[in-house]
Design a protein around this motif. Structure first.
Motif, PDB file in Angstrom:
ATOM      1  N   LEU A  28       0.842  -1.199   0.000  1.00 16.50           N
ATOM      2  CA  LEU A  28       0.000   0.000   0.000  1.00 16.50           C
ATOM      3  C   LEU A  28       0.880   1.252   0.000  1.00 16.50           C
ATOM      4  O   LEU A  28       0.566   2.257  -0.630  1.00 16.50           O
ATOM      5  CB  LEU A  28      -0.922  -0.020   1.230  1.00 16.50           C
ATOM      6  N   ALA A  29       2.031   1.159   0.717  1.00 19.26           N
ATOM      7  CA  ALA A  29       2.957   2.299   0.775  1.00 19.26           C
ATOM      8  C   ALA A  29       3.489   2.616  -0.622  1.00 19.26           C
ATOM      9  O   ALA A  29       3.581   3.787  -1.016  1.00 19.26           O
ATOM     10  CB  ALA A  29       4.115   1.977   1.723  1.00 19.26           C
ATOM     11  N   THR A  30       3.827   1.576  -1.395  1.00 20.47           N
ATOM     12  CA  THR A  30       4.325   1.797  -2.761  1.00 20.47           C
ATOM     13  C   THR A  30       3.231   2.445  -3.611  1.00 20.47           C
ATOM     14  O   THR A  30       3.493   3.426  -4.318  1.00 20.47           O
ATOM     15  CB  THR A  30       4.745   0.463  -3.417  1.00 20.47           C
ATOM     16  N   ALA A  31       2.001   1.898  -3.533  1.00 19.75           N
ATOM     17  CA  ALA A  31       0.900   2.430  -4.340  1.00 19.75           C
ATOM     18  C   ALA A  31       0.634   3.902  -3.990  1.00 19.75           C
ATOM     19  O   ALA A  31       0.493   4.740  -4.884  1.00 19.75           O
ATOM     20  CB  ALA A  31      -0.351   1.596  -4.124  1.00 19.75           C
ATOM     21  N   SER A  32       0.632   4.222  -2.677  1.00 23.06           N
ATOM     22  CA  SER A  32       0.349   5.603  -2.271  1.00 23.06           C
ATOM     23  C   SER A  32       1.464   6.544  -2.735  1.00 23.06           C
ATOM     24  O   SER A  32       1.189   7.629  -3.271  1.00 23.06           O
ATOM     25  CB  SER A  32       0.230   5.716  -0.747  1.00 23.06           C
ATOM     26  N   LEU A  33       2.712   6.120  -2.528  1.00 23.97           N
ATOM     27  CA  LEU A  33       3.825   6.986  -2.932  1.00 23.97           C
ATOM     28  C   LEU A  33       3.886   7.141  -4.458  1.00 23.97           C
ATOM     29  O   LEU A  33       4.269   8.197  -4.959  1.00 23.97           O
ATOM     30  CB  LEU A  33       5.153   6.418  -2.429  1.00 23.97           C
ATOM     31  N   ALA A  34       3.510   6.075  -5.172  1.00 21.23           N
ATOM     32  CA  ALA A  34       3.514   6.142  -6.635  1.00 21.23           C
ATOM     33  C   ALA A  34       2.506   7.186  -7.111  1.00 21.23           C
ATOM     34  O   ALA A  34       2.799   7.980  -8.002  1.00 21.23           O
ATOM     35  CB  ALA A  34       3.206   4.772  -7.228  1.00 21.23           C
ATOM     36  N   TYR A 180     -13.946  -1.979 -14.366  1.00 19.58           N
ATOM     37  CA  TYR A 180     -14.248  -2.064 -12.939  1.00 19.58           C
ATOM     38  C   TYR A 180     -13.716  -3.362 -12.318  1.00 19.58           C
ATOM     39  O   TYR A 180     -13.045  -3.343 -11.281  1.00 19.58           O
ATOM     40  CB  TYR A 180     -15.763  -1.944 -12.719  1.00 19.58           C
ATOM     41  N   GLN A 181     -13.998  -4.492 -12.984  1.00 27.72           N
ATOM     42  CA  GLN A 181     -13.593  -5.785 -12.428  1.00 27.72           C
ATOM     43  C   GLN A 181     -12.067  -5.888 -12.314  1.00 27.72           C
ATOM     44  O   GLN A 181     -11.535  -6.382 -11.320  1.00 27.72           O
ATOM     45  CB  GLN A 181     -14.147  -6.905 -13.326  1.00 27.72           C
ATOM     46  N   GLN A 182     -11.392  -5.383 -13.352  1.00 28.72           N
ATOM     47  CA  GLN A 182      -9.925  -5.411 -13.363  1.00 28.72           C
ATOM     48  C   GLN A 182      -9.355  -4.543 -12.234  1.00 28.72           C
ATOM     49  O   GLN A 182      -8.409  -4.922 -11.547  1.00 28.72           O
ATOM     50  CB  GLN A 182      -9.447  -4.890 -14.710  1.00 28.72           C
ATOM     51  N   LEU A 183      -9.978  -3.355 -12.047  1.00 29.68           N
ATOM     52  CA  LEU A 183      -9.533  -2.456 -10.979  1.00 29.68           C
ATOM     53  C   LEU A 183      -9.724  -3.107  -9.611  1.00 29.68           C
ATOM     54  O   LEU A 183      -8.838  -3.049  -8.740  1.00 29.68           O
ATOM     55  CB  LEU A 183     -10.326  -1.149 -11.026  1.00 29.68           C
ATOM     56  N   LEU A 184     -10.890  -3.748  -9.466  1.00 26.07           N
ATOM     57  CA  LEU A 184     -11.201  -4.415  -8.208  1.00 26.07           C
ATOM     58  C   LEU A 184     -10.161  -5.508  -7.918  1.00 26.07           C
ATOM     59  O   LEU A 184      -9.668  -5.650  -6.799  1.00 26.07           O
ATOM     60  CB  LEU A 184     -12.601  -5.040  -8.324  1.00 26.07           C
ATOM     61  N   ASN A 185      -9.823  -6.232  -8.964  1.00 24.31           N
ATOM     62  CA  ASN A 185      -8.837  -7.306  -8.862  1.00 24.31           C
ATOM     63  C   ASN A 185      -7.466  -6.755  -8.427  1.00 24.31           C
ATOM     64  O   ASN A 185      -6.799  -7.307  -7.552  1.00 24.31           O
ATOM     65  CB  ASN A 185      -8.740  -7.997 -10.230  1.00 24.31           C
ATOM     66  N   ILE A 186      -7.078  -5.609  -9.018  1.00 24.05           N
ATOM     67  CA  ILE A 186      -5.785  -4.997  -8.665  1.00 24.05           C
ATOM     68  C   ILE A 186      -5.798  -4.576  -7.198  1.00 24.05           C
ATOM     69  O   ILE A 186      -4.874  -4.868  -6.439  1.00 24.05           O
ATOM     70  CB  ILE A 186      -5.475  -3.780  -9.585  1.00 24.05           C
ATOM     71  N   VAL A 187      -6.899  -3.895  -6.792  1.00 22.52           N
ATOM     72  CA  VAL A 187      -6.981  -3.406  -5.408  1.00 22.52           C
ATOM     73  C   VAL A 187      -7.015  -4.564  -4.418  1.00 22.52           C
ATOM     74  O   VAL A 187      -6.343  -4.553  -3.366  1.00 22.52           O
ATOM     75  CB  VAL A 187      -8.221  -2.487  -5.233  1.00 22.52           C
ATOM     76  N   GLN A 188      -7.791  -5.630  -4.758  1.00 20.34           N
ATOM     77  CA  GLN A 188      -7.961  -6.736  -3.800  1.00 20.34           C
ATOM     78  C   GLN A 188      -6.779  -7.699  -3.762  1.00 20.34           C
ATOM     79  O   GLN A 188      -6.434  -8.227  -2.718  1.00 20.34           O
ATOM     80  CB  GLN A 188      -9.231  -7.521  -4.147  1.00 20.34           C
ATOM     81  N   ARG A 189      -6.168  -7.927  -4.932  1.00 23.18           N
ATOM     82  CA  ARG A 189      -5.141  -8.985  -4.964  1.00 23.18           C
ATOM     83  C   ARG A 189      -3.723  -8.510  -5.174  1.00 23.18           C
ATOM     84  O   ARG A 189      -2.778  -9.259  -4.961  1.00 23.18           O
ATOM     85  CB  ARG A 189      -5.483  -9.972  -6.078  1.00 23.18           C
TER      86      ARG A 189
END
Ligand SMILES: [Zn+2]
Length: 192
Positions: A28-34, A180-189
């Motif tokens: 999550l830190a990488t995603a937020s900083l990115a 949407y489904q792809q985004l959900l997949n990225i966020v969840q997995r």
């Protein structure tokens, strides 16, 4: 283009890259900083303007802005070129190496890419404005799309506010709805 249009364009570009090249597992830190690095990258080329939001919001920013303006050759010069992009890329790389010891689990490589995507989006967006962009410095030619200057966008004017900015929002909404489904997949997995 204004700062808010650049930031929206940067995050849109990042979204397109993430959806077409989904990241492996990131923290999550990488995603937020990115995301932060991407937004900073989106407005970085305009540090050559004493009136840039960054300088306006700093106590002595006006003077530092003027200094940067003369150091980088004035507005729409070095910082708005491929050469400038390479220099910013190098500086960002060195800064990330310096900060790595305190960044723990952050993947600085991904943060760097997010920053560069923001930078590139800035130059692409400015290419549609009347002033054009000196992509090929030291060749002093400012390139623009379309080639006829009078058909291009004036920064902060109606076309930017009524077409470009809402257009970017529409692209983001379309991306969100169609992926949407792809985004959900990225966020969840993919984000841990
Ligand atoms: Zn610019």
């Amino acid at each position: 283009m204004t700062g808010r249009t650049h930031d929206l364009a940067a995050i849109t570009a990042l979204g397109i890259v993430v959806l077409s090249q989904p990241p492996r597992i990131v923290t999550l830190a990488t995603a937020s900083l990115a995301v932060l690095a991407n937004l900073i990258g989106g407005i970085t080329p305009d540090i050559d303007q004493p009136t840039a939001p960054l300088w306006r919001n700093l106590p002595v920013g006006k003077y530092v802005g003027r200094l940067f303006d003369s150091l980088t050759g004035g507005h729409r010069f070095l910082t708005h070129s491929l050469l400038g992009m390479a220099l910013f890329g190098l500086l960002a790389h060195l800064l990330l190496i310096f900060l790595q010891p305190i960044m723990g689990s952050v993947d600085s490589g991904l943060v760097w890419w997010a920053f560069m995507i923001g930078l590139l989006s800035h130059l692409v967006m400015d290419t549609f404005t009347k002033e054009g962009v000196p992509w090929l410095l030291p060749l002093p030619i400012k390139l623009g799309i379309p080639p006829i200057k009078s058909l291009r966008i004036t920064t902060g004017h109606l076309l930017e506010n009524l077409v470009v900015f809402p257009g970017l929002i529409m692209i983001d909404i379309w991306l969100y709805l169609t992926h949407y489904q792809q985004l959900l997949n990225i966020v969840q997995r993919h984000i841990i």
